[in-house]
Every structure is written in structure tokens, then in C-alpha cells.
Design an enzyme around this catalytic site. Sequence first.
Site, PDB file in Angstrom:
ATOM      1  N   SER A   1       0.846  -1.191   0.000  1.00 43.07           N
ATOM      2  CA  SER A   1       0.000   0.000   0.000  1.00 43.07           C
ATOM      3  C   SER A   1       0.882   1.241   0.000  1.00 43.07           C
ATOM      4  O   SER A   1       1.669   1.460   0.924  1.00 43.07           O
ATOM      5  CB  SER A   1      -0.889   0.016   1.240  1.00 43.07           C
ATOM      6  OG  SER A   1      -1.466   1.304   1.380  1.00 43.07           O
TER       7      SER A   1
ATOM      8  N   HIS B   1      -1.213  -1.403  -4.261  1.00 44.17           N
ATOM      9  CA  HIS B   1      -2.485  -1.050  -3.631  1.00 44.17           C
ATOM     10  C   HIS B   1      -2.559   0.466  -3.434  1.00 44.17           C
ATOM     11  O   HIS B   1      -1.684   1.074  -2.822  1.00 44.17           O
ATOM     12  CB  HIS B   1      -2.592  -1.767  -2.285  1.00 44.17           C
ATOM     13  CG  HIS B   1      -3.908  -1.626  -1.590  1.00 44.17           C
ATOM     14  ND1 HIS B   1      -5.014  -2.368  -1.927  1.00 44.17           N
ATOM     15  CD2 HIS B   1      -4.297  -0.828  -0.582  1.00 44.17           C
ATOM     16  CE1 HIS B   1      -6.030  -2.039  -1.146  1.00 44.17           C
ATOM     17  NE2 HIS B   1      -5.623  -1.086  -0.316  1.00 44.17           N
TER      18      HIS B   1
ATOM     19  N   ASP C   1      -4.825   3.531  -2.022  1.00 45.71           N
ATOM     20  CA  ASP C   1      -5.925   3.877  -1.123  1.00 45.71           C
ATOM     21  C   ASP C   1      -6.454   5.268  -1.422  1.00 45.71           C
ATOM     22  O   ASP C   1      -5.779   6.264  -1.207  1.00 45.71           O
ATOM     23  CB  ASP C   1      -5.427   3.827   0.331  1.00 45.71           C
ATOM     24  CG  ASP C   1      -5.195   2.405   0.801  1.00 45.71           C
ATOM     25  OD1 ASP C   1      -6.130   1.596   0.703  1.00 45.71           O
ATOM     26  OD2 ASP C   1      -4.074   2.107   1.255  1.00 45.71           O
TER      27      ASP C   1
ATOM     28  N   MET D   1      -9.199   8.065  -0.504  1.00 46.13           N
ATOM     29  CA  MET D   1     -10.084   8.459   0.607  1.00 46.13           C
ATOM     30  C   MET D   1     -10.625   9.859   0.371  1.00 46.13           C
ATOM     31  O   MET D   1      -9.895  10.737  -0.089  1.00 46.13           O
ATOM     32  CB  MET D   1      -9.301   8.458   1.922  1.00 46.13           C
ATOM     33  CG  MET D   1      -8.589   7.173   2.230  1.00 46.13           C
ATOM     34  SD  MET D   1      -7.663   7.331   3.752  1.00 46.13           S
ATOM     35  CE  MET D   1      -6.790   5.769   3.775  1.00 46.13           C
TER      36      MET D   1
ATOM     37  N   HIS E   1      -8.383   0.858  -4.104  1.00 47.80           N
ATOM     38  CA  HIS E   1      -9.332   0.661  -3.001  1.00 47.80           C
ATOM     39  C   HIS E   1     -10.038   1.989  -2.747  1.00 47.80           C
ATOM     40  O   HIS E   1      -9.451   2.909  -2.196  1.00 47.80           O
ATOM     41  CB  HIS E   1      -8.519   0.186  -1.777  1.00 47.80           C
ATOM     42  CG  HIS E   1      -9.302   0.059  -0.513  1.00 47.80           C
ATOM     43  ND1 HIS E   1      -8.681  -0.084   0.713  1.00 47.80           N
ATOM     44  CD2 HIS E   1     -10.633   0.052  -0.262  1.00 47.80           C
ATOM     45  CE1 HIS E   1      -9.606  -0.188   1.656  1.00 47.80           C
ATOM     46  NE2 HIS E   1     -10.798  -0.094   1.098  1.00 47.80           N
TER      47      HIS E   1
ATOM     48  N   MET F   1     -12.224   4.285  -0.867  1.00 50.08           N
ATOM     49  CA  MET F   1     -12.891   4.564   0.412  1.00 50.08           C
ATOM     50  C   MET F   1     -13.591   5.901   0.253  1.00 50.08           C
ATOM     51  O   MET F   1     -13.221   6.908   0.860  1.00 50.08           O
ATOM     52  CB  MET F   1     -11.854   4.590   1.539  1.00 50.08           C
ATOM     53  CG  MET F   1     -11.369   3.197   1.925  1.00 50.08           C
ATOM     54  SD  MET F   1      -9.863   3.232   2.890  1.00 50.08           S
ATOM     55  CE  MET F   1      -8.650   3.288   1.570  1.00 50.08           C
TER      56      MET F   1
ATOM     57  N   MET G   1     -11.547  -5.984   5.313  1.00 50.01           N
ATOM     58  CA  MET G   1     -10.726  -5.063   6.115  1.00 50.01           C
ATOM     59  C   MET G   1     -10.417  -5.711   7.464  1.00 50.01           C
ATOM     60  O   MET G   1     -11.317  -6.194   8.162  1.00 50.01           O
ATOM     61  CB  MET G   1     -11.469  -3.739   6.353  1.00 50.01           C
ATOM     62  CG  MET G   1     -11.699  -2.890   5.119  1.00 50.01           C
ATOM     63  SD  MET G   1     -10.216  -2.506   4.158  1.00 50.01           S
ATOM     64  CE  MET G   1      -9.221  -1.609   5.371  1.00 50.01           C
TER      65      MET G   1
ATOM     66  N   GLY H   1      -9.120   3.926   6.795  1.00 51.53           N
ATOM     67  CA  GLY H   1      -8.822   5.344   6.985  1.00 51.53           C
ATOM     68  C   GLY H   1      -7.358   5.635   7.267  1.00 51.53           C
ATOM     69  O   GLY H   1      -6.856   6.685   6.868  1.00 51.53           O
ATOM     70  N   PHE H   2      -6.692   4.710   7.941  1.00 49.17           N
ATOM     71  CA  PHE H   2      -5.313   4.979   8.343  1.00 49.17           C
ATOM     72  C   PHE H   2      -4.453   3.720   8.269  1.00 49.17           C
ATOM     73  O   PHE H   2      -4.947   2.622   8.528  1.00 49.17           O
ATOM     74  CB  PHE H   2      -5.277   5.523   9.778  1.00 49.17           C
ATOM     75  CG  PHE H   2      -6.077   6.785   9.942  1.00 49.17           C
ATOM     76  CD1 PHE H   2      -5.522   8.028   9.658  1.00 49.17           C
ATOM     77  CD2 PHE H   2      -7.409   6.729  10.328  1.00 49.17           C
ATOM     78  CE1 PHE H   2      -6.277   9.191   9.766  1.00 49.17           C
ATOM     79  CE2 PHE H   2      -8.179   7.883  10.445  1.00 49.17           C
ATOM     80  CZ  PHE H   2      -7.611   9.129  10.166  1.00 49.17           C
TER      81      PHE H   2
ATOM     82  N   ASP I   1      -6.720  -6.451   4.219  1.00 43.20           N
ATOM     83  CA  ASP I   1      -6.082  -5.132   4.262  1.00 43.20           C
ATOM     84  C   ASP I   1      -6.113  -4.593   5.685  1.00 43.20           C
ATOM     85  O   ASP I   1      -7.190  -4.375   6.245  1.00 43.20           O
ATOM     86  CB  ASP I   1      -6.859  -4.200   3.313  1.00 43.20           C
ATOM     87  CG  ASP I   1      -6.257  -2.810   3.181  1.00 43.20           C
ATOM     88  OD1 ASP I   1      -5.185  -2.555   3.758  1.00 43.20           O
ATOM     89  OD2 ASP I   1      -6.878  -1.986   2.480  1.00 43.20           O
ATOM     90  N   GLY I   2      -4.907  -4.382   6.240  1.00 42.30           N
ATOM     91  CA  GLY I   2      -4.801  -3.755   7.545  1.00 42.30           C
ATOM     92  C   GLY I   2      -4.053  -4.602   8.554  1.00 42.30           C
ATOM     93  O   GLY I   2      -4.484  -5.702   8.880  1.00 42.30           O
TER      94      GLY I   2
ATOM     95  N   GLY J   1       1.087  -2.104   4.146  1.00 44.21           N
ATOM     96  CA  GLY J   1       1.662  -0.763   4.039  1.00 44.21           C
ATOM     97  C   GLY J   1       2.901  -0.644   4.898  1.00 44.21           C
ATOM     98  O   GLY J   1       4.033  -0.757   4.417  1.00 44.21           O
ATOM     99  N   SER J   2       2.687  -0.464   6.196  1.00 46.71           N
ATOM    100  CA  SER J   2       3.810  -0.272   7.122  1.00 46.71           C
ATOM    101  C   SER J   2       4.797  -1.427   7.076  1.00 46.71           C
ATOM    102  O   SER J   2       6.013  -1.200   7.081  1.00 46.71           O
ATOM    103  CB  SER J   2       3.295  -0.139   8.553  1.00 46.71           C
ATOM    104  OG  SER J   2       2.086   0.560   8.587  1.00 46.71           O
TER     105      SER J   2
HETATM  106  C1  DX5 Z   1      -6.397   1.604   5.483  1.00 47.49           C
HETATM  107  C2  DX5 Z   1      -5.906   1.242   4.131  1.00 47.49           C
HETATM  108  C3  DX5 Z   1      -4.793   0.279   4.112  1.00 47.49           C
HETATM  109  C4  DX5 Z   1      -3.522   0.723   4.794  1.00 47.49           C
HETATM  110  C5  DX5 Z   1      -2.883  -0.506   5.385  1.00 47.49           C
HETATM  111  O1  DX5 Z   1      -7.578   2.299   5.368  1.00 47.49           O
HETATM  112  O2  DX5 Z   1      -6.971   0.671   3.378  1.00 47.49           O
HETATM  113  O3  DX5 Z   1      -4.528  -0.155   2.778  1.00 47.49           O
HETATM  114  O4  DX5 Z   1      -2.621   1.349   3.941  1.00 47.49           O
HETATM  115  O5  DX5 Z   1      -1.807  -0.116   6.155  1.00 47.49           O
HETATM  116  P1  DX5 Z   1      -1.055  -1.112   7.137  1.00 47.49           P
HETATM  117  O6  DX5 Z   1      -0.568  -2.261   6.328  1.00 47.49           O
HETATM  118  O7  DX5 Z   1       0.030  -0.267   7.699  1.00 47.49           O
HETATM  119  O8  DX5 Z   1      -2.057  -1.548   8.183  1.00 47.49           O
HETATM  120 ZN    ZN Z   2      -6.533  -0.267   1.403  1.00 50.06          ZN
END
Ligand code: DX5
Ligand code: ZN
Length: 214
Positions: free
Chosen positions: A7, A30, A32, A34, A63, A65, A136, A141-142, A174-175, A196-197
Site C-alpha cells: 500500500s 495497492h 488507497d 479516501m 481501493h 474509500m 478489512m 482510513g489509516f 487489508d490492515g 503498508g507499514s
Molecule cells: C487503510 C488502508 C490500508 C492501509 C494498510 O484504510 O486501506 O490499505 O494502507 O496499512 P497497514 O498495512 O500499515 O495496516
Molecule cells: Zn486499502
Amino acid sequence: MIKIAPSILAADFANLERDIALVRTADYLHVDVMDGLFVPNISIGLPVVQSIRRVTDLPLDVHLMIDRPVRYVERFCQAGADIVTVHVEADSAENTDRALDIISAQGKRAGVVLKPGTPAEAALPFLDKCSMVLVMTVEPGFGGQKFMEDMMPKLRQLRAWIDGRGLDCELEVDGGVDPVTCHTVIANGANVLVAGSAVYKAQDIPARIKELRG
Ligand code: DX5
Ligand code: ZN
């Protein structure tokens, strides 16, 4: 085969091309999107998808949102998305259905996303039109939130329906996916892992991508 979708929410937006190149061994990218309405955060939109399209060969997994995504799906397809997923909570069933049809008519892959509070059953009316279902494992959101292990029964249920009906549909999570939780989601039926992280904070990104494959 397990697929990894880094992500870019965890990338450095001032160095997006560089950070996208760092994940070239992944399967999807990926993205995101928003809108500050459907989720309490604003990230990136159409012009960024269009620009990213020019600097990577990875399929773009977009994705959305956003509230009432049916309004924008065609433009995201035209901007270069390969897979577009919409939240079932973001509009009426009728409009979600229409959104999936529009994405498919653009020759792209369509999917639905379920927030943590949404039951697996909410995906059922759309399954035949989906080539992806996204579960999810954090509130959208984050990035950087804690993995919700209690989503695993939902994941198993969806895997059972997809396999039982012989559908050509991927099951994505995801998440909070990291080198520990990747094993949990794989064991419960996911075949596409967004991270992501866990990807962007790694010292050795290609090694981390490999590790996340389980
Ligand atoms: C959150 C996003 C995710 C996010 C995942 O709303 O949809 O795609 O980037 O981040 P990590 O992998 O750090 O949880
Ligand atoms: Zn996502």
C-alpha cells in the site's frame, strides 16, 4: 500462490516514483483513495492514479474509500486502475451493483470491500460479479493500525463460498498485515495480502515482500 499488494499509503508521497520502484517484486500496487466523508481521512485521487500508471507495470489495485463510488469508478478505470474495489457500506445495493458493472464494462476487475463491522453475508449478492473481495482487518482510513484477528471467521466464510461456488474471485485482506499476521490470514483463506507499514518500514523491502508470502 499468495500475492502481495504493497500500500503506497505508507510510502513517501514526495518520492512516490522511487518508493513504487522499491516494491517491483510485489504482485499488485495497492492505492488507497479516501474522500474525507466515507472515512475520516483524505489521501489521493484521480490525477495521482494517472501519474502512477506511467511509472509502474504492476497492476493497480485501487481501493475506493469514498462515498457513492458509482460516481467515480469509470474515471478510475480510465485513469489506469486494473482492479477497482468499492465498499458495500458506501451506497445502496443497486448502486454497488451498477458500480461493479461499470468497472467490468471498462474491461477491469471489480470487487467489493467489507468494513470490520460488516458481515460476510453483505458480499453475497455481489459475489458473482466480483473478481476480488476485500476484507478489512482494521477500520479503513489509516495505516499502521493493529490487526483484527476477530475478522478470521468472516474470511473463512468467504473462502468457503468462493470455493464452494467455484468462483474466479480473489480474497484480499487489508490492515495490520505483518510477518506474523500474514500466516494467520493465509491459514484462513486469504490469497492477496495488502501491506503498508510492514513493507515500507522494512530495511530490506524485497526480503520483506518475500517473507509476507508466508
Ligand atoms: C487503510 C488502508 C490500508 C492501509 C494498510 O484504510 O486501506 O490499505 O494502507 O496499512 P497497514 O498495512 O500499515 O495496516
Ligand atoms: Zn486499502
